[in-house]
Write an enzyme that holds these catalytic residues in place. Structure first.
Site, PDB file in Angstrom:
ATOM      1  N   ASP A 162       0.701  -1.352   0.108  1.00  0.00           N
ATOM      2  CA  ASP A 162      -0.034  -0.085   0.196  1.00  0.00           C
ATOM      3  C   ASP A 162       0.528   1.177   0.023  1.00  0.00           C
ATOM      4  O   ASP A 162       0.688   2.220   0.705  1.00  0.00           O
ATOM      5  CB  ASP A 162      -0.767  -0.050   1.016  1.00  0.00           C
ATOM      6  CG  ASP A 162      -1.919  -0.883   1.087  1.00  0.00           C
ATOM      7  OD1 ASP A 162      -1.804  -1.971   0.280  1.00  0.00           O
ATOM      8  OD2 ASP A 162      -2.997  -1.002   2.021  1.00  0.00           O
ATOM      9  N   HIS A 174     -16.115   1.107   6.375  1.00  0.00           N
ATOM     10  CA  HIS A 174     -14.612   1.424   6.327  1.00  0.00           C
ATOM     11  C   HIS A 174     -14.276   3.086   6.046  1.00  0.00           C
ATOM     12  O   HIS A 174     -13.391   3.430   6.830  1.00  0.00           O
ATOM     13  CB  HIS A 174     -14.094   0.711   5.107  1.00  0.00           C
ATOM     14  CG  HIS A 174     -12.566   0.687   4.990  1.00  0.00           C
ATOM     15  ND1 HIS A 174     -11.634   0.351   6.134  1.00  0.00           N
ATOM     16  CD2 HIS A 174     -11.431   1.130   4.161  1.00  0.00           C
ATOM     17  CE1 HIS A 174     -10.407   0.495   5.679  1.00  0.00           C
ATOM     18  NE2 HIS A 174     -10.342   1.066   4.412  1.00  0.00           N
ATOM     19  N   CYS A 189      -1.844  -2.385   7.606  1.00  0.00           N
ATOM     20  CA  CYS A 189      -2.155  -3.279   6.391  1.00  0.00           C
ATOM     21  C   CYS A 189      -0.776  -3.902   6.504  1.00  0.00           C
ATOM     22  O   CYS A 189      -0.656  -5.116   6.118  1.00  0.00           O
ATOM     23  CB  CYS A 189      -1.994  -2.400   4.954  1.00  0.00           C
ATOM     24  SG  CYS A 189      -3.835  -1.927   5.124  1.00  0.00           S
ATOM     25  N   ASP A 222      -4.471  -0.582  -1.623  1.00  0.00           N
ATOM     26  CA  ASP A 222      -6.141  -0.519  -1.075  1.00  0.00           C
ATOM     27  C   ASP A 222      -6.935   0.042  -2.369  1.00  0.00           C
ATOM     28  O   ASP A 222      -6.209   1.125  -2.997  1.00  0.00           O
ATOM     29  CB  ASP A 222      -5.844   0.402   0.105  1.00  0.00           C
ATOM     30  CG  ASP A 222      -6.967   0.204   1.267  1.00  0.00           C
ATOM     31  OD1 ASP A 222      -7.272  -0.905   1.231  1.00  0.00           O
ATOM     32  OD2 ASP A 222      -7.293   1.161   1.880  1.00  0.00           O
ATOM     33  N   LYS A 226      -7.150  -4.620  -3.202  1.00  0.00           N
ATOM     34  CA  LYS A 226      -8.072  -5.242  -2.154  1.00  0.00           C
ATOM     35  C   LYS A 226      -9.061  -4.578  -1.675  1.00  0.00           C
ATOM     36  O   LYS A 226      -8.752  -3.059  -1.754  1.00  0.00           O
ATOM     37  CB  LYS A 226      -7.469  -5.700  -0.960  1.00  0.00           C
ATOM     38  CG  LYS A 226      -6.376  -4.629  -0.531  1.00  0.00           C
ATOM     39  CD  LYS A 226      -5.484  -5.058   0.704  1.00  0.00           C
ATOM     40  CE  LYS A 226      -4.352  -4.014   0.906  1.00  0.00           C
ATOM     41  NZ  LYS A 226      -5.079  -2.740   1.928  1.00  0.00           N
ATOM     42  N   HIS A 274     -10.651   0.876  -3.099  1.00  0.00           N
ATOM     43  CA  HIS A 274     -12.064   0.848  -2.549  1.00  0.00           C
ATOM     44  C   HIS A 274     -13.092   1.586  -3.825  1.00  0.00           C
ATOM     45  O   HIS A 274     -12.912   2.442  -4.474  1.00  0.00           O
ATOM     46  CB  HIS A 274     -12.363   1.686  -1.394  1.00  0.00           C
ATOM     47  CG  HIS A 274     -11.175   1.311  -0.304  1.00  0.00           C
ATOM     48  ND1 HIS A 274     -11.381   0.117   0.268  1.00  0.00           N
ATOM     49  CD2 HIS A 274     -10.454   1.822   0.382  1.00  0.00           C
ATOM     50  CE1 HIS A 274     -10.674  -0.159   1.083  1.00  0.00           C
ATOM     51  NE2 HIS A 274      -9.986   1.003   1.365  1.00  0.00           N
TER      52      HIS A 274
HETATM   53 ZN    ZN Z   1      -8.841   1.351   3.000  1.00  0.00          ZN
END
Ligand code: ZN
Length: 180
Positions: free
Chosen positions: A9, A55, A133, A47, A92, A49
């Site tokens: 990340d 979240h 993470c 990451d 992810k 999204h």
């Molecule tokens: Zn996140």
């Protein structure tokens, strides 16, 4: 066989100027960029999204809920420019919180499967954030049976004390923590 490098990340939103910046994000990105040519196998996690539910929060607690960050295909979700190319990018968290890179897939292939397909048995883990993470990715790497080293000086925490606690916890779980 030398370990594979997993870069966790190292995205704009987790670096200074980003939506969820860590203080040492840029510094760590530069160090990782300089380190990665010494590895034959380099993979990265992102990451990523779309609609991750709770979240994201307008009143984040910075432990379980967070300001909007790493929206798929945004500048904030892109890799930091100091990071060189990786062989695969494991995305992810499209529709849920996902702290571990082992929840990610690259072209539909989960990280653990990809590593095994490439005969990788040991991994070195670096990136952001140590207390979230990196911690989750290293814990899952151990659970998946890989030999795990966490390169502490190539990781940036959200919170220094929680970052240090995460490294201690990982060491107890069987990871080797390397400093320097
Ligand atoms: Zn996140």
């Amino acid at each position: 066989m030398t370990p594979a490098l997993i870069i966790v990340d190292v995205q704009h939103d987790f670096c200074p100027g980003g939506a969820l910046a860590t203080k040492r994000g840029n510094e760590v990105a530069d160090r990782i960029g300089a380190l990665q040519p010494s590895y034959d196998t380099v993979v990265a996690t992102q990451d990523w999204h779309i609609d991750p539910g709770t979240h994201f929060s307008e009143n984040p607690d910075f432990v379980d809920t967070w300001p909007t960050h790493c929206v798929a295909d945004s500048f904030g979700a892109a890799m930091h420019e100091a990071i060189g190319p990786a062989q695969a990018y494991f995305k992810k968290g499209e529709y849920t919180a996902a702290y571990s890179g082992f929840e990610g897939t690259a072209d539909g292939v989960p990280l653990a499967e990809w590593l095994r397909e490439h005969d990788i048995t040991a991994v070195d883990i670096v990136g952001i954030a140590t207390d979230h993470c990196v911690r989750a990715t290293a814990a899952d790497a151990l659970a998946e049976g890989f030999t795990v080293r966490v390169l502490a000086d190539y990781c940036a925490p959200v919170d220094e004390a929680r970052g240090a606690a995460a490294l201690e916890e990982l060491e107890k779980a069987g990871a080797t923590i390397i400093t320097g």
